[in-house]
Every structure is written in C-alpha cells, then in structure tokens.
Design a protein around this motif. Structure first.
Motif, short mmCIF file in Angstrom:
data_model
loop_
_atom_site.label_atom_id
_atom_site.label_comp_id
_atom_site.label_asym_id
_atom_site.label_seq_id
_atom_site.Cartn_x
_atom_site.Cartn_y
_atom_site.Cartn_z
N GLN A 10 0.85 -1.18 0.00
CA GLN A 10 0.00 0.00 0.00
C GLN A 10 0.89 1.24 0.00
N PHE A 11 0.68 2.14 -0.97
CA PHE A 11 1.36 3.44 -0.97
C PHE A 11 0.33 4.46 -0.50
N ASP A 12 0.48 5.03 0.64
CA ASP A 12 -0.52 5.94 1.21
C ASP A 12 -1.90 5.29 1.10
N ALA A 13 -2.82 5.96 0.34
CA ALA A 13 -4.17 5.40 0.28
C ALA A 13 -4.28 4.31 -0.81
N GLN A 14 -3.26 4.24 -1.67
CA GLN A 14 -3.37 3.36 -2.85
C GLN A 14 -2.86 1.94 -2.57
N ILE A 15 -3.72 0.96 -2.85
CA ILE A 15 -3.27 -0.43 -2.72
C ILE A 15 -2.74 -0.86 -4.09
N ALA A 16 -1.41 -0.97 -4.21
CA ALA A 16 -0.80 -1.30 -5.50
C ALA A 16 -0.81 -2.80 -5.74
N VAL A 17 -0.61 -3.58 -4.68
CA VAL A 17 -0.62 -5.04 -4.78
C VAL A 17 -1.46 -5.56 -3.63
N GLY A 34 -0.21 -7.76 -17.41
CA GLY A 34 -1.39 -6.96 -17.03
C GLY A 34 -1.24 -5.57 -17.58
N THR A 35 -2.31 -4.78 -17.48
CA THR A 35 -2.26 -3.42 -18.04
C THR A 35 -1.47 -2.50 -17.11
N SER A 36 -1.15 -1.33 -17.64
CA SER A 36 -0.33 -0.37 -16.91
C SER A 36 -0.95 -0.04 -15.54
N GLY A 37 -0.09 -0.05 -14.52
CA GLY A 37 -0.54 0.34 -13.18
C GLY A 37 -1.17 -0.79 -12.38
N CYS A 38 -1.13 -2.03 -12.88
CA CYS A 38 -1.81 -3.12 -12.17
C CYS A 38 -0.96 -3.71 -11.05
N GLY A 39 0.29 -3.26 -10.92
CA GLY A 39 1.10 -3.71 -9.79
C GLY A 39 2.21 -4.68 -10.14
N LYS A 40 2.50 -4.85 -11.43
CA LYS A 40 3.53 -5.82 -11.85
C LYS A 40 4.92 -5.42 -11.33
N SER A 41 5.31 -4.17 -11.62
CA SER A 41 6.66 -3.74 -11.22
C SER A 41 6.80 -3.72 -9.71
N THR A 42 5.76 -3.30 -9.03
CA THR A 42 5.82 -3.27 -7.56
C THR A 42 6.04 -4.68 -7.02
N THR A 43 5.37 -5.66 -7.60
CA THR A 43 5.55 -7.05 -7.17
C THR A 43 7.01 -7.47 -7.37
N ASP A 160 12.21 -6.39 -15.86
CA ASP A 160 11.05 -5.51 -15.95
C ASP A 160 10.98 -4.89 -17.34
N GLU A 161 10.12 -5.41 -18.18
CA GLU A 161 9.95 -4.95 -19.57
C GLU A 161 11.31 -4.75 -20.25
N PRO A 162 12.19 -5.75 -20.24
CA PRO A 162 13.55 -5.52 -20.71
C PRO A 162 13.64 -5.18 -22.19
#
Ligand SMILES: Nc1ncnc2c1ncn2[C@@H]1O[C@H](COP(=O)(O)OP(=O)(O)OP(=O)(O)O)[C@@H](O)[C@H]1O
Length: 315
Positions: A10-17, A34-43, A160-162
C-alpha cells in the motif's frame, strides 16, 4: 524455488498489490502480465526489496528475503530493466564485472566470466569488452544488461519490460536469445511485460494481474484455452486465440515422420518453426502439406493443414 505468500503493498491510500500468492519452481520462466498500473513492477521490486512489502512473505529456496541484508540479497538476484541502466562511463567489461567485483572475485575469474557471457550473447569479446555503452546499439546494450545481471550466477533473474524499447525485429531476436540462454543455464526468471504475445511465447507460467490482484496463474496453453471470465478473457482475446495457440507449439511436436520421398514441389519448413509460421506458409503457398527439415536441412517429416487445424481449435 520462489514463493510469494499473501503479498500486499500500500502506498498511502493506494493499494498497489493486494494479497497475491504464487510460486515459481526452479528453472521456470514466469511472466507477470497486465495493463499499466496493475502492480507488476511493484511485485517484482518487492522480491529484491527495492520496495518493502506492507504485508506478506517472500521465500527464496525457503529463506525469507526479509532476513537478508538487501545488498546481499540483490547480489543473489539479477535485475534487468527497460533502458538497461548501464554505467555510461564504464566499459562493457567493467559493467558486466560489477557484481563479481563487489563479491571479491579474482581478476582472472572476472575476465573469464565477462568473455564467457559476451560469447553467450553472440558479442565478440575482443570487439566489445573495451567499448562504452554509447558505442553500442540498443539491442547490444540490452544484451549487455542481461549479461551483467547474470554475471555472478544469480539463482533468480528479475526482468522488468527488458525489451520494451526495442524495435520489433530486435525484440524478437533478443527474446529467442534469452530463451536459449535460460534453457542452457537453467535459471529461474520472473519477467514483467504488458505484451501477451511475448508472455505466451516465452513463459512456462503466466500470472495475469489486474488492479493489484492476481487473477490467474497458468501455463500459456491453459490460459488461452480456459481463461477466467472477465479481465483475463478480454486480455487473451477472441478468435486470435487460435493463432496464439499455434504460436506456442513447434512443428516438430506435431509432425508425422517421413512417409514419402521429399518432393521439390512441396514447400519446406524448419522443425523448430512454430505452428503459426507453418500456417502462414501453407496459406501463402496454397499448399495442403509442408515438408519438415531439421537444422542440417534433412527432411524428417511432414505437417498438414489438418494437423494445424486440430492444434489451433477449441479444445
Ligand atoms: N513509489 C510509489 N508511490 C506511490 N504510488 C506508487 C509508487 N509506485 C507505484 N505506485 C502506484 O502503484 C500502482 C502500481 O504500479 P506499478 O508500477 O507496480 O504498475 P505496473 O503494472 O508495473 O505498471 P506499468 O506497466 O505502467 O509499469 C500504480 O497505480 C502506481 O501509480
């Protein structure tokens, strides 16, 4: 083997994963899609602790990554990002030797490893070792980026998207090279992509994410044949699923052994070509049948339109 258990960020109010769990066996290639912003890189970045999880656990060979100092952990895990991130003022040799140097390897061992890796990625060591990153093409830089990540023989490679910034032809070439190197070295890879085509081509298992959640984790074939309703179904597409199914199998897997003498009027296809290419050739040549040839050009079998129709059809 890597195990992700009930992982959240969770980043502040946002649940990324949001509470994801999955497991990747030794030597497997896992794609996070997954689409952009779905939490892949954070994982991915939680696995090497560039980001600290809010909840959950990550085990590498049954060892909890939070019990290791992050620097030590990152030397055991290769990490490749889009745009490479090579050190601009260091030679290719110095770039590839970065982690071995930090680990205190002997100079002769580092030299040997750099040469070995450059050769593995089909870059002539004598030509490339002394060059600087800006003297290389994007594709060559990306190969060096992967070589650098593999230098200290990591047990896990995170990517990550190499290939995101490369033109389609170079991208395909590098995908093939990475697959060859992965099979050769038997390394475990977790790679992020938003390109389903890339995932289907390369992965043993695909993890589909949406809005921080893991929706489905399956082999490419199962994912294409039995996508879960909703997001996964819309991601894998409608009728072009049949062509994607054809793309994951090689001609050698469905051909019948040679039954008749080779005929010069029947078009030939390589045994390691995929079925999608075989279908394209059949249509292009208006043929019913192709002759299959091995790497030496010897005829070893045939594949028919009927065989391909079976493979690309609904189960
Ligand atoms: N450091 C951060 N601080 C705040 N929010 C963040 C941070 N990093 C990521 N996020 C948010 O978390 C969510 C997931 O981001 P993430 O980068 O993991 O997505 P992604 O699936 O990799 O997307 P992309 O394909 O665009 O890179 C996004 O909504 C993003 O804005």
């Amino acid at each position: 083997m890597i195990e992700v258990k009930a992982l959240s960020k969770q980043f502040d109010a946002q649940i990324a994963v949001n509470d994801i769990s999955f497991r990747v066996d030794h030597g497997q290639f896992c794609m996070l899609v997954g689409t952009s912003g779905c939490g892949k890189s954070t994982t991915l970045r939680m696995i090497n602790r560039l980001i600290e999880p809010s909840h959950g656990q990550i085990l590498i060979n049954n060892q909890d990554v939070t019990t290791l100092p992050p620097e030590q952990l990152r030397r055991r895990i290769g990490y490749v990002i889009q745009g490479v991130g090579l050190f601009p003022h260091r030679t290719i040799h110095q770039n590839i030797g970065t982690v071995p140097r930090l680990l205190g390897w002997k100079k002769a061992d580092i030299d040997a490893r750099v040469t070995e890796l450059l050769t593995l990625f089909k870059l002539d060591a004598a030509t490339f070792a002394g060059k600087y990153p800006h003297q290389l093409s994007g594709g060559e830089q990306q190969r060096v980026g992967v070589a650098r990540a593999l230098a200290a023989r990591p047990e896990l490679l995170l990517m990550d998207e190499p290939f995101g910034a490369l033109d389609p032809l170079t991208r395909e070439l590098l995908q093939d090279e990475l697959l060859r190197v992965q099979k050769l070295l038997g390394i475990t890879i977790i790679m992020v992509t938003h390109d389903l085509e890339e995932a289907v081509k390369m992965a043993d298992v695909i993890a589909v994410m949406d809005k921080g959640e893991l929706l489905q984790l399956d082999s490419p074939e199962t994912l294409l044949r039995h996508p879960r309703e909703g997001f996964v179904q819309s991601l894998v597409g409608g009728l072009d699923r049949s062509l994607r199914l054809l793309a994951i199998k090689q001609v050698s897997q469905v051909m019948t052994p040679l039954q008749q003498q080779p005929s010069p009027s029947v078009p030939s296809i390589a045994a390691n070509a995929n079925l999608r290419d075989a279908m394209a050739l059949l249509i292009w040549e208006r043929a019913e049948q192709l002759q299959v040839v091995d790497a030496a050009g010897k005829h070893i079998g045939q594949v028919t339109m009927h065989d391909l129709l079976q493979q690309g059809a609904r189960a």
